[in-house]
Design a protein around this motif. Structure first.
Motif, mmCIF file in Angstrom:
data_model
loop_
_atom_site.group_PDB
_atom_site.id
_atom_site.type_symbol
_atom_site.label_atom_id
_atom_site.label_comp_id
_atom_site.label_asym_id
_atom_site.label_seq_id
_atom_site.Cartn_x
_atom_site.Cartn_y
_atom_site.Cartn_z
ATOM 1 N N GLY A 106 -10.394 -13.368 -22.750
ATOM 2 C CA GLY A 106 -9.632 -12.965 -23.925
ATOM 3 C C GLY A 106 -10.489 -12.791 -25.165
ATOM 4 O O GLY A 106 -10.072 -12.130 -26.130
ATOM 5 N N PRO A 164 -10.648 -19.615 -22.144
ATOM 6 C CA PRO A 164 -10.199 -18.300 -22.625
ATOM 7 C C PRO A 164 -11.326 -17.284 -22.844
ATOM 8 O O PRO A 164 -11.305 -16.506 -23.799
ATOM 9 C CB PRO A 164 -9.535 -18.663 -23.952
ATOM 10 N N SER A 191 -8.368 -25.286 -21.190
ATOM 11 C CA SER A 191 -8.298 -23.829 -21.029
ATOM 12 C C SER A 191 -9.689 -23.225 -21.097
ATOM 13 O O SER A 191 -10.611 -23.793 -21.697
ATOM 14 C CB SER A 191 -7.392 -23.188 -22.082
ATOM 15 N N GLY A 214 -6.759 -16.682 -18.759
ATOM 16 C CA GLY A 214 -7.010 -17.749 -19.718
ATOM 17 C C GLY A 214 -5.849 -18.707 -19.885
ATOM 18 O O GLY A 214 -5.718 -19.363 -20.925
#
Length: 258
Positions: free
Chosen positions: A134, A131, A129, A163
């Protein structure tokens, strides 16, 4: 404790991320150690390939948030002289094959560094991932350029803007990884691939890698610089402060006032 372990065996320079008690979260010192290990491997004629590994169940959870908040890179040109940037450039400039074994989670730079490696093998337990948004940040390590090229704009938006995590099978499907293997087989398989370069002419391998990377080299470097400047500025933004504070306080961030 040494959180980056290095060794050279059978022509392979191994770089092991070894901080399992913190989910292999990366500190400034760890980035610096990895940059130095990559540079040393590049200069050592006995090294034919580089192998990067994590720990069982975790490749890396990305930046150590507390360490990053205390020692954020400077803005502008200073952002490109940080240990993180030095690691990025050392991996980018490594002219020998780089093989990676991803066991478990690969978060943030744990995923984006894979874009700059030559062979990537992921375990069936891996989860990737990016992210950044975020956390009030922007994509880094040329991921804003390379991920849309690999996945297409729509799926890249899911991964970079929302994300959303993706599976090892999806990593193979889009070209980030070569293959999915059972967790216990990932590191041995990656090492076997790296050791194959002992039997190949090293000069030809280096030149072939250079030719493969050359068409996008300047664009990738320009993107890394642009992302790095924005990333460093965003680290000081109110949105990032809220995201980091929420992370450390184990609560959901509240962006409603922004």
């Amino acid at each position: 404790m040494q959180h980056i372990r290095t060794a050279t065996l059978d022509g392979v320079a191994s770089i092991e991320i070894a901080r399992p008690e913190k989910k292999n979260a990366l500190t400034v010192e760890m980035y610096q150690a990895m940059a130095e290990a990559l540079s040393a491997a590049r200069e050592d004629a006995a090294v034919r390939a580089v192998l990067i590994t994590g720990q069982p169940g975790i490749f890396t959870s990305g930046n150590d948030i507390e360490d990053f908040m205390k020692r954020r890179p400077g803005e502008g040109s200073d952002a490109l002289d940080s240990p993180v940037a030095r690691f990025m450039l050392a991996l980018l400039e490594c002219d020998k094959p780089v093989v990676v074994a991803v066991t478990g989670a690969a978060i943030g730079i744990g995923t984006t560094m894979l874009l700059h490696c030559d062979f990537v093998y992921v375990s069936d337990e891996a989860r990737l991932s990016m992210p950044f948004v975020g956390l009030g940040l922007v994509p880094e390590y040329a991921s804003s350029l390379l991920v849309p090229q690999l996945m297409g704009a729509r799926r890249a938006a899911e991964k970079l803007l929302l994300g959303e995590p993706f599976t090892p099978e999806q990593a193979v499907e889009c070209g980030i990884a070569n293959a999915v293997l059972p967790a216990a087989e990932v590191v041995p398989h990656a090492r076997r691939v790296a050791e194959r370069f002992r039997a190949l002419p090293p000069g030809a391998v280096r030149e072939a890698k250079r030719l493969m990377r050359a068409p996008q080299r300047e664009q990738v470097l320009a993107t890394i610089r642009a992302e790095g400047a924005l990333f460093a500025a965003r680290l000081r933004s109110p949105e990032a402060m809220e995201a980091f504070g929420a992370f450390l306080q184990r609560r959901k961030p509240d962006f409603s006032r922004f």
